[in-house]
Scaffold this motif. Structure first.
Motif, PDB file in Angstrom:
ATOM      1  N   ASP A 114      67.702 -49.527  67.072  1.00  0.00           N
ATOM      2  CA  ASP A 114      68.887 -50.385  66.981  1.00  0.00           C
ATOM      3  C   ASP A 114      68.570 -51.822  67.384  1.00  0.00           C
ATOM      4  OD1 ASP A 114      69.237 -50.732  69.863  1.00  0.00           O
ATOM      5  OD2 ASP A 114      70.058 -48.717  69.917  1.00  0.00           O
ATOM      6  N   LYS A 115      69.503 -52.737  67.045  1.00  0.00           N
ATOM      7  CA  LYS A 115      69.262 -54.166  67.242  1.00  0.00           C
ATOM      8  C   LYS A 115      69.065 -54.521  68.704  1.00  0.00           C
ATOM      9  CE  LYS A 115      71.071 -58.766  66.193  1.00  0.00           C
ATOM     10  NZ  LYS A 115      70.759 -59.271  67.552  1.00  0.00           N
ATOM     11  N   GLU A 116      69.846 -53.907  69.587  1.00  0.00           N
ATOM     12  CA  GLU A 116      69.722 -54.216  71.008  1.00  0.00           C
ATOM     13  C   GLU A 116      68.327 -53.873  71.529  1.00  0.00           C
ATOM     14  OE1 GLU A 116      71.865 -53.108  75.283  1.00  0.00           O
ATOM     15  OE2 GLU A 116      72.681 -52.350  73.395  1.00  0.00           O
ATOM     16  N   ALA A 117      67.817 -52.718  71.118  1.00  0.00           N
ATOM     17  CA  ALA A 117      66.476 -52.315  71.535  1.00  0.00           C
ATOM     18  C   ALA A 117      65.415 -53.231  70.925  1.00  0.00           C
ATOM     19  CB  ALA A 117      66.222 -50.867  71.137  1.00  0.00           C
ATOM     20  N   VAL A 157      56.989 -57.686  74.039  1.00  0.00           N
ATOM     21  CA  VAL A 157      55.706 -57.508  73.354  1.00  0.00           C
ATOM     22  C   VAL A 157      55.315 -58.781  72.613  1.00  0.00           C
ATOM     23  CG1 VAL A 157      56.179 -55.045  73.105  1.00  0.00           C
ATOM     24  CG2 VAL A 157      56.715 -56.581  71.200  1.00  0.00           C
ATOM     25  N   GLY A 158      54.025 -58.885  72.281  1.00  0.00           N
ATOM     26  CA  GLY A 158      53.566 -60.083  71.584  1.00  0.00           C
ATOM     27  C   GLY A 158      54.155 -60.219  70.193  1.00  0.00           C
ATOM     28  N   GLU A 159      54.148 -59.104  69.443  1.00  0.00           N
ATOM     29  CA  GLU A 159      54.698 -59.100  68.079  1.00  0.00           C
ATOM     30  C   GLU A 159      55.348 -57.753  67.834  1.00  0.00           C
ATOM     31  OE1 GLU A 159      53.292 -59.490  63.356  1.00  0.00           O
ATOM     32  OE2 GLU A 159      51.810 -59.550  64.984  1.00  0.00           O
ATOM     33  N   LEU A 160      56.544 -57.770  67.257  1.00  0.00           N
ATOM     34  CA  LEU A 160      57.255 -56.544  66.914  1.00  0.00           C
ATOM     35  C   LEU A 160      57.287 -56.416  65.398  1.00  0.00           C
ATOM     36  CD1 LEU A 160      58.998 -54.103  67.848  1.00  0.00           C
ATOM     37  CD2 LEU A 160      61.012 -55.594  67.534  1.00  0.00           C
ATOM     38  N   ILE A 161      56.735 -55.300  64.903  1.00  0.00           N
ATOM     39  CA  ILE A 161      56.735 -55.013  63.466  1.00  0.00           C
ATOM     40  C   ILE A 161      57.651 -53.813  63.242  1.00  0.00           C
ATOM     41  CG2 ILE A 161      55.362 -54.272  61.481  1.00  0.00           C
ATOM     42  CD1 ILE A 161      52.962 -55.655  62.745  1.00  0.00           C
ATOM     43  N   VAL A 162      58.630 -53.971  62.343  1.00  0.00           N
ATOM     44  CA  VAL A 162      59.584 -52.902  62.055  1.00  0.00           C
ATOM     45  C   VAL A 162      59.329 -52.404  60.638  1.00  0.00           C
ATOM     46  CG1 VAL A 162      62.003 -52.262  61.854  1.00  0.00           C
ATOM     47  CG2 VAL A 162      61.281 -53.902  63.613  1.00  0.00           C
ATOM     48  N   ALA A 163      58.955 -51.130  60.524  1.00  0.00           N
ATOM     49  CA  ALA A 163      58.632 -50.531  59.230  1.00  0.00           C
ATOM     50  C   ALA A 163      59.847 -49.794  58.682  1.00  0.00           C
ATOM     51  CB  ALA A 163      57.466 -49.568  59.373  1.00  0.00           C
ATOM     52  N   GLU A 164      59.980 -49.797  57.367  1.00  0.00           N
ATOM     53  CA  GLU A 164      61.089 -49.120  56.697  1.00  0.00           C
ATOM     54  C   GLU A 164      60.595 -47.813  56.087  1.00  0.00           C
ATOM     55  OE1 GLU A 164      64.811 -48.426  55.879  1.00  0.00           O
ATOM     56  OE2 GLU A 164      64.326 -50.462  56.533  1.00  0.00           O
ATOM     57  N   ASP A 184      59.981 -48.298  63.729  1.00  0.00           N
ATOM     58  CA  ASP A 184      60.661 -48.130  62.446  1.00  0.00           C
ATOM     59  C   ASP A 184      62.084 -48.669  62.525  1.00  0.00           C
ATOM     60  OD1 ASP A 184      62.703 -45.646  62.696  1.00  0.00           O
ATOM     61  OD2 ASP A 184      60.939 -45.260  63.931  1.00  0.00           O
ATOM     62  N   SER A 185      62.715 -48.737  61.362  1.00  0.00           N
ATOM     63  CA  SER A 185      64.018 -49.385  61.259  1.00  0.00           C
ATOM     64  C   SER A 185      65.150 -48.573  61.880  1.00  0.00           C
ATOM     65  CB  SER A 185      64.350 -49.666  59.786  1.00  0.00           C
ATOM     66  OG  SER A 185      64.308 -48.463  59.023  1.00  0.00           O
ATOM     67  N   ILE A 237      55.236 -46.302  59.784  1.00  0.00           N
ATOM     68  CA  ILE A 237      54.573 -47.037  60.867  1.00  0.00           C
ATOM     69  C   ILE A 237      53.080 -47.131  60.603  1.00  0.00           C
ATOM     70  CG2 ILE A 237      53.920 -46.859  63.310  1.00  0.00           C
ATOM     71  CD1 ILE A 237      56.776 -45.707  63.781  1.00  0.00           C
ATOM     72  N   ALA A 238      52.478 -46.029  60.185  1.00  0.00           N
ATOM     73  CA  ALA A 238      51.037 -46.013  59.904  1.00  0.00           C
ATOM     74  C   ALA A 238      50.675 -46.980  58.788  1.00  0.00           C
ATOM     75  CB  ALA A 238      50.594 -44.598  59.546  1.00  0.00           C
ATOM     76  N   ARG A 239      51.477 -47.000  57.726  1.00  0.00           N
ATOM     77  CA  ARG A 239      51.210 -47.923  56.615  1.00  0.00           C
ATOM     78  C   ARG A 239      51.327 -49.367  57.066  1.00  0.00           C
ATOM     79  NH1 ARG A 239      54.779 -44.635  53.708  1.00  0.00           N
ATOM     80  NH2 ARG A 239      56.301 -46.341  53.757  1.00  0.00           N
ATOM     81  N   ALA A 240      52.361 -49.649  57.853  1.00  0.00           N
ATOM     82  CA  ALA A 240      52.587 -51.025  58.298  1.00  0.00           C
ATOM     83  C   ALA A 240      51.489 -51.512  59.230  1.00  0.00           C
ATOM     84  CB  ALA A 240      53.943 -51.127  58.986  1.00  0.00           C
ATOM     85  N   ALA A 241      50.892 -50.596  59.986  1.00  0.00           N
ATOM     86  CA  ALA A 241      49.860 -50.979  60.963  1.00  0.00           C
ATOM     87  C   ALA A 241      48.467 -51.018  60.376  1.00  0.00           C
ATOM     88  CB  ALA A 241      49.887 -50.002  62.140  1.00  0.00           C
ATOM     89  N   ALA A 242      48.295 -50.504  59.164  1.00  0.00           N
ATOM     90  CA  ALA A 242      46.949 -50.352  58.607  1.00  0.00           C
ATOM     91  C   ALA A 242      46.203 -51.680  58.492  1.00  0.00           C
ATOM     92  CB  ALA A 242      47.024 -49.667  57.245  1.00  0.00           C
TER      93      ALA A 242
END
Length: 258
Positions: free
Chosen positions: A238-241, A249-256, A234-235, A83-88
């Motif tokens: 689940d898909k429903e959530a 939210v404005g933008e959803l970023i999912v980190a692996e 993070d990944s 999450i930290a890497r993806a948000a940097a």
């Protein structure tokens, strides 16, 4: 030291600090990694602790229970790092950024130490320590005052008053829990008040929350889900959530996680 004595010592430390790391116990107690893991297994089987990746925490969270920093720091480490890497990339050089307290924002702080001309405002003792240790010139670090919580946040009237006079480009917020009804929540009433002031001071709200935060509800709401411009998770979510969060939210970023 006998196994029973060692396990009692471990249990007392968990209760005192909220959580322990296997590596720290190996060093402090002078026994092997496998011995410590067997001790933790025995304590967990008795319902006295909860085993987590890399350590153990107290068992049985509730809406007002606030784990200490040590307890939270051993949970979902790979997810928090992803999450930290993806948000940097969301923080630009020369900007004014606020970071709330928490182990995810603390992990994120390590990715900001090389951002030039950064002005950082935080109510987290741990986050401030990250920047203090880095010693990078050209950065301005503001640590607000207040009463210290178990998660090493500074909260209360002093913190609120200091934050109320500020305006920042981006707030990066860590949360205890989130769901559609309650929004982003915390188990600490004073911390909720302080975090709400941080939200009000920011042009952009970025929330960092791993998948285990979904469905967890603390006693006090910081902000509604639709207040977040960006949510980084993070990944494991689940898909429903994901679908529900994406609708708020404005933008959803999912980190692996690695």
């Amino acid at each position: 030291m006998l196994a029973q004595q060692r396990q009692q010592a471990i249990l007392e430390r968990v209760r005192r600090t909220g959580g322990v790391r296997v590596a720290d116990l190996v060093r402090d107690l002078g026994v092997s990694d496998m011995t410590i893991r067997r001790d933790l297994e025995a304590l967990a089987d008795r319902g006295l602790i909860e085993k987590v990746h890399g350590g153990a925490t107290v068992a049985g969270p509730g809406s007002t229970e606030e784990p200490g920093f040590a307890a939270k720091s051993v949970r979902q480490q790979a997810e928090k790092e992803a999450i930290a890497r993806a948000a940097a990339h969301l923080v630009r050089p020369g900007s004014a950024v606020a970071l709330s307290a928490g182990t995810t924002t603390w992990t994120f702080a390590h990715h900001l130490v090389d951002v030039p001309d950064l002005t950082l405002i935080t109510n987290s003792v741990r986050v401030a320590e990250v920047f203090h240790r880095s010693g990078r010139p050209g950065q301005t670090i503001v640590l607000v005052g207040g009463v210290r919580t178990p998660s090493d946040a500074l909260v209360g009237p002093i913190a609120v008053q200091a934050i109320r006079s500020l305006n920042v480009d981006t707030l990066v917020l860590g949360v205890h829990g989130m769901n559609a009804r309650a929004g982003f929540t915390t188990p600490n009433l004073l911390e909720a008040e302080t975090d709400r002031e941080l939200v009000a001071a920011a042009q952009q709200l970025v929330v960092l929350a791993d998948h285990t935060k979904w469905g967890t509800v603390g006693i006090s709401t910081i902000a509604r889900l639709d207040r977040a411009n960006v949510l980084v998770t993070d990944s494991g979510l689940d898909k429903e959530a994901r679908d529900e969060l994406a609708g708020h939210v404005g933008e959803l970023i999912v980190a692996e996680p690695a």
